[in-house]
Design a protein around this motif. Structure first.
Motif, PDB file in Angstrom:
ATOM      1  N   UNK A 104       0.808  -1.195   0.000  1.00  0.00           N
ATOM      2  CA  UNK A 104       0.000   0.000   0.000  1.00  0.00           C
ATOM      3  C   UNK A 104       0.849   1.256   0.000  1.00  0.00           C
ATOM      4  N   UNK A 105       1.809   1.276   0.898  1.00  0.00           N
ATOM      5  CA  UNK A 105       2.606   2.517   0.972  1.00  0.00           C
ATOM      6  C   UNK A 105       3.646   2.545  -0.147  1.00  0.00           C
ATOM      7  N   UNK A 106       4.126   1.355  -0.538  1.00  0.00           N
ATOM      8  CA  UNK A 106       5.108   1.219  -1.612  1.00  0.00           C
ATOM      9  C   UNK A 106       6.050   2.424  -1.688  1.00  0.00           C
ATOM     10  N   UNK A 107       6.736   2.608  -0.591  1.00  0.00           N
ATOM     11  CA  UNK A 107       7.759   3.651  -0.563  1.00  0.00           C
ATOM     12  C   UNK A 107       8.802   3.311  -1.623  1.00  0.00           C
ATOM     13  N   UNK A 108       9.498   4.318  -2.084  1.00  0.00           N
ATOM     14  CA  UNK A 108      10.451   4.050  -3.164  1.00  0.00           C
ATOM     15  C   UNK A 108      11.551   3.113  -2.702  1.00  0.00           C
ATOM     16  N   UNK A 109      11.769   3.027  -1.383  1.00  0.00           N
ATOM     17  CA  UNK A 109      12.876   2.176  -0.936  1.00  0.00           C
ATOM     18  C   UNK A 109      12.461   0.740  -0.607  1.00  0.00           C
ATOM     19  N   UNK A 110      11.169   0.440  -0.578  1.00  0.00           N
ATOM     20  CA  UNK A 110      10.744  -0.946  -0.327  1.00  0.00           C
ATOM     21  C   UNK A 110      10.362  -1.609  -1.650  1.00  0.00           C
ATOM     22  N   UNK A 111      10.838  -2.829  -1.851  1.00  0.00           N
ATOM     23  CA  UNK A 111      10.597  -3.512  -3.122  1.00  0.00           C
ATOM     24  C   UNK A 111       9.993  -4.886  -2.845  1.00  0.00           C
ATOM     25  N   UNK A 112       8.871  -5.157  -3.492  1.00  0.00           N
ATOM     26  CA  UNK A 112       8.236  -6.475  -3.367  1.00  0.00           C
ATOM     27  C   UNK A 112       8.078  -7.034  -4.777  1.00  0.00           C
ATOM     28  N   UNK A 171       1.418 -17.527 -15.113  1.00  0.00           N
ATOM     29  CA  UNK A 171       0.396 -16.824 -14.330  1.00  0.00           C
ATOM     30  C   UNK A 171       0.308 -17.240 -12.868  1.00  0.00           C
ATOM     31  N   UNK A 172       1.267 -18.005 -12.411  1.00  0.00           N
ATOM     32  CA  UNK A 172       1.222 -18.462 -11.020  1.00  0.00           C
ATOM     33  C   UNK A 172       2.455 -17.943 -10.291  1.00  0.00           C
ATOM     34  N   UNK A 173       2.263 -17.470  -9.048  1.00  0.00           N
ATOM     35  CA  UNK A 173       3.397 -17.028  -8.249  1.00  0.00           C
ATOM     36  C   UNK A 173       4.137 -18.263  -7.732  1.00  0.00           C
ATOM     37  N   UNK A 174       5.440 -18.341  -8.026  1.00  0.00           N
ATOM     38  CA  UNK A 174       6.203 -19.509  -7.532  1.00  0.00           C
ATOM     39  C   UNK A 174       7.297 -19.090  -6.547  1.00  0.00           C
ATOM     40  N   UNK A 175       7.417 -17.784  -6.347  1.00  0.00           N
ATOM     41  CA  UNK A 175       8.390 -17.307  -5.358  1.00  0.00           C
ATOM     42  C   UNK A 175       8.301 -15.789  -5.254  1.00  0.00           C
ATOM     43  N   UNK A 176       8.918 -15.248  -4.216  1.00  0.00           N
ATOM     44  CA  UNK A 176       8.876 -13.786  -4.046  1.00  0.00           C
ATOM     45  C   UNK A 176      10.076 -13.336  -3.226  1.00  0.00           C
ATOM     46  N   UNK A 177      10.329 -12.042  -3.321  1.00  0.00           N
ATOM     47  CA  UNK A 177      11.407 -11.446  -2.538  1.00  0.00           C
ATOM     48  C   UNK A 177      10.974 -10.052  -2.105  1.00  0.00           C
ATOM     49  N   UNK A 211      12.692 -10.780   3.116  1.00  0.00           N
ATOM     50  CA  UNK A 211      11.974 -12.046   2.959  1.00  0.00           C
ATOM     51  C   UNK A 211      12.256 -12.616   1.568  1.00  0.00           C
ATOM     52  N   UNK A 212      12.412 -13.904   1.502  1.00  0.00           N
ATOM     53  CA  UNK A 212      12.522 -14.603   0.211  1.00  0.00           C
ATOM     54  C   UNK A 212      12.029 -16.029   0.418  1.00  0.00           C
ATOM     55  N   UNK A 213      11.206 -16.491  -0.498  1.00  0.00           N
ATOM     56  CA  UNK A 213      10.733 -17.881  -0.404  1.00  0.00           C
ATOM     57  C   UNK A 213      10.310 -18.362  -1.784  1.00  0.00           C
TER      58      UNK A 213
END
Ligand SMILES: CC(C)(COP(=O)(O)OP(=O)(O)OC[C@H]1O[C@@H](n2cnc3c(N)ncnc32)[C@H](O)[C@@H]1OP(=O)(O)O)[C@@H](O)C(=O)NCCC(=O)NCCS
Length: 155
Positions: free
Chosen positions: A46-54, A61-67, A80-82
């Motif tokens: 929501x805030x998605x500050x310029x310094x936070x990255x998701x 079309x399927x999420x298989x990982x994130x950081x 976080x990473x998984x």
């Protein structure tokens, strides 16, 4: 570190609100004792500050990982990473981390830190490949009382 895509069709792109259900399924399986609450992802999105990255790794079309990471005043932190268990050991985390480090470099990051459980062999192997080195220890950092290593890498 330049890495090959683990799958030709894999996409690295910003996490969206609609991804949260799949992200949370991976999060709960990856960290059964202490998963991030969905509100944490929501707040960051929501805030998605310029310094936070998701970011997510998306395959067909399927999420298989994130950081999730931030870069602030030249200093970065992997928060976080998984990777979904059925896609592990195929280079997805390597792809996520290499892509994140590229962004960190573009954002003038000079060094990046993270915490990893001392017994997390898989993650420690991943970070070692990128040249992360032990910078310190946080005693009883996790809910289960396990210690964490603080790892650092120059970007
Ligand atoms: C850690 C994690 C993100 C790795 O994801 P992954 O996509 O399987 O990692 P990769 O395929 O890119 O592996 C990169 C390297 O990490 C190491 N590694 C990964 N999984 C490993 C395992 N189960 N055992 C030993 N080393 C492992 C290896 O050195 C591997 O290189 P190799 O396959 O050429 O030997 C994944 O296991 C995961 O989601 N774990 C749960 C969440 C977690 O612990 N996150 C890290 C918190 S600090």
């Amino acid at each position: 570190m330049k890495v090959e895509k683990p799958f030709p069709e894999i996409i690295f792109e910003q996490m969206q609100q609609k991804d949260l259900e799949q992200v949370m399924a991976i999060e709960k399986a990856a960290f059964p004792d202490d998963p991030w609450h969905v509100s944490f992802f929501k707040r960051e999105l929501h805030k998605r500050k310029t310094y936070t990255h998701l970011y997510v790794a998306r395959l067909n079309n399927r999420v298989i990982g994130y950081i999730v990471f931030y870069i602030f005043c030249g200093e970065g932190q992997i928060m976080n990473i998984a990777v979904a268990s059925e896609y592990r050991r195929r280079g997805v985390a390597t792809y996520l981390l290499a892509s994140a480090l590229e962004i960190a470099q573009k954002n003038r990051g000079r060094e990046i830190f993270l915490e990893v459980a001392v017994n997390n062999t898989a993650a420690r192997g991943l970070y070692k490949q990128f040249g992360f080195e032990v910078y310190g220890t946080r005693k009883r950092y996790y809910h289960n009382g396990e210690d964490a290593y603080i790892l650092r890498k120059e970007i």
